[in-house]
Design a protein around this motif. Structure first.
Motif, PDB file in Angstrom:
ATOM      1  N   VAL A   1      56.109  32.231 -43.144  1.00 14.39           N
ATOM      2  CA  VAL A   1      55.680  32.428 -44.528  1.00 14.39           C
ATOM      3  C   VAL A   1      55.679  31.102 -45.280  1.00 14.39           C
ATOM      4  N   CYS A   2      56.675  30.259 -45.048  1.00 13.42           N
ATOM      5  CA  CYS A   2      56.726  28.949 -45.709  1.00 13.42           C
ATOM      6  C   CYS A   2      55.497  28.115 -45.368  1.00 13.42           C
TER       7      CYS A   2
ATOM      8  N   GLU B   1      52.599  29.292 -44.523  1.00 16.97           N
ATOM      9  CA  GLU B   1      51.463  29.918 -45.200  1.00 16.97           C
ATOM     10  C   GLU B   1      51.400  29.506 -46.667  1.00 16.97           C
ATOM     11  N   GLN B   2      52.562  29.270 -47.282  1.00 18.91           N
ATOM     12  CA  GLN B   2      52.636  28.852 -48.685  1.00 18.91           C
ATOM     13  C   GLN B   2      52.511  27.339 -48.852  1.00 18.91           C
ATOM     14  N   ASN B   3      52.384  26.626 -47.725  1.00 19.58           N
ATOM     15  CA  ASN B   3      52.310  25.147 -47.736  1.00 19.58           C
ATOM     16  C   ASN B   3      53.572  24.516 -48.322  1.00 19.58           C
ATOM     17  N   TRP B   4      54.716  25.143 -48.036  1.00 19.67           N
ATOM     18  CA  TRP B   4      55.990  24.583 -48.455  1.00 19.67           C
ATOM     19  C   TRP B   4      56.562  23.744 -47.317  1.00 19.67           C
ATOM     20  N   SER B   5      56.977  22.552 -47.618  1.00 18.42           N
ATOM     21  CA  SER B   5      57.663  21.727 -46.618  1.00 18.42           C
ATOM     22  C   SER B   5      59.093  22.221 -46.458  1.00 18.42           C
TER      23      SER B   5
ATOM     24  N   VAL C   1      61.240  43.274 -45.675  1.00 18.89           N
ATOM     25  CA  VAL C   1      61.346  43.568 -47.107  1.00 18.89           C
ATOM     26  C   VAL C   1      62.103  42.446 -47.818  1.00 18.89           C
ATOM     27  N   ALA C   2      63.170  41.958 -47.192  1.00 20.67           N
ATOM     28  CA  ALA C   2      63.942  40.860 -47.785  1.00 20.67           C
ATOM     29  C   ALA C   2      63.071  39.625 -47.981  1.00 20.67           C
ATOM     30  N   ILE C   3      62.224  39.317 -47.010  1.00 20.57           N
ATOM     31  CA  ILE C   3      61.347  38.151 -47.120  1.00 20.57           C
ATOM     32  C   ILE C   3      60.320  38.353 -48.223  1.00 20.57           C
ATOM     33  N   GLN C   4      59.769  39.551 -48.339  1.00 17.40           N
ATOM     34  CA  GLN C   4      58.830  39.841 -49.420  1.00 17.40           C
ATOM     35  C   GLN C   4      59.478  39.589 -50.773  1.00 17.40           C
ATOM     36  N   ARG C   5      60.673  40.099 -50.966  1.00 19.12           N
ATOM     37  CA  ARG C   5      61.374  39.927 -52.247  1.00 19.12           C
ATOM     38  C   ARG C   5      61.697  38.464 -52.491  1.00 19.12           C
ATOM     39  N   LEU C   6      62.160  37.772 -51.452  1.00 15.43           N
ATOM     40  CA  LEU C   6      62.539  36.368 -51.597  1.00 15.43           C
ATOM     41  C   LEU C   6      61.344  35.497 -51.947  1.00 15.43           C
ATOM     42  N   VAL C   7      60.243  35.663 -51.235  1.00 17.97           N
ATOM     43  CA  VAL C   7      59.064  34.829 -51.480  1.00 17.97           C
ATOM     44  C   VAL C   7      58.488  35.100 -52.871  1.00 17.97           C
TER      45      VAL C   7
END
Length: 272
Positions: free
Chosen positions: A148-149, A151-155, A230-236
């Motif tokens: 996911v990171c 995909e968001q272009n987060w380093s 679900v945790a990743i959805q909430r966190l992102v």
């Protein structure tokens, strides 16, 4: 001379009328009775759960196992130790679990000098009060979260594995490694039905001295609790909103709509 007459109980097991409700909860309800006592099966189950909770607290984090499970990611990993030198000190001195040891602090500063680039995201996996929770849940979570990171272009900074850690230990690590967003994975205090519960603490621009009101918490991440997806959805969702507002904690509310995970693949039994 007896002041009270003896009370005679029927020896056979008496079921509880709430038995059908047990399918909806892990709580200890509808245990039944045998005479005036608890039946043998739930009595032994309680002792087992208590032993599992104690083992989760006292167990040492298996760093070699984590490295093996996460090796497929081919991502840099760093190991740090808090000022709590062993488990006994850790349990008696919570304050020492919030401070890096001098050796670990020096190690991180040297790494930061050799790699001066800043990062968007830092993940710290700390044993906390349940090393089992990290061993069971963190590898799969990290694998999915890294995707996911990207995909968001987060380093993403090197993964930090922390021993003897409390939640606040991640703050100084994030400050030294110059990471904007800290994701602290930590083993939560075991309950009698949840020795493997992992907590996620998110902090924007974390630095030493941050207080709890500056963090967002996602709790009870485990197969029998909150699913990893679900945790990743909430966190992102929190992280994206945090980037827009520049805050975290009490000033950042979880207001996103949950996506369905019904069609997503089930968590594999063997991660890597």
């Amino acid at each position: 001379m007896k002041l009270h007459p003896d009370v005679q109980f029927e020896p056979q097991l008496k079921p509880n009328a709430w038995e059908q409700l047990k399918q909806f909860t892990d709580a200890r309800i509808a245990l039944g009775r045998a005479g005036g006592s608890l039946p043998t099966r739930p009595a032994l189950a309680f002792q087992l759960a208590h032993a599992e909770a104690k083992d989760a607290v006292l167990k040492k984090l298996d760093i070699a196992l984590l490295e093996q499970q996460l090796s497929a990611l081919q991502h840099k990993m760093l190991h740090v130790q808090s000022d709590a030198a062993d488990k006994d000190v850790y349990l008696k001195r919570p304050d020492l679990g919030r401070e890096l040891s001098e050796e670990s602090r020096l190690q991180l500063k040297q790494y930061a000098q050799q790699h001066p680039a800043a990062y968007d995201v830092l993940i710290v996996a700390g044993d906390g009060l349940s090393a089992r929770a990290i061993e069971d849940n963190a590898p799969y979570f990290i694998q999915q979260f890294y995707t996911v990171c990207h995909e968001q272009n987060w380093s993403v900074a090197p993964l930090v594995i922390a021993v003897g850690s409390r939640v606040a230990l991640g703050d100084e690590i994030a400050s030294i490694l110059r990471a904007k967003m800290l994701v602290m994975l930590i083993g939560e205090r075991p309950g009698l039905s949840s020795p493997d519960s992992m907590g996620i603490y998110y902090t924007w621009q974390a630095q030493k001295g941050c207080h709890d009101a500056m963090r967002n918490c996602i709790s009870n991440v485990r197969p029998a609790g909150l699913p990893v997806q679900v945790a990743i959805q909430r966190l992102v969702a929190l992280m994206r909103k945090s980037c827009a507002l520049g805050v975290s904690g009490v000033h950042l509310k979880d207001e996103h709509e949950m996506e369905s995970i019904e069609n997503q693949p089930l968590r594999p039994k063997k991660l890597f």
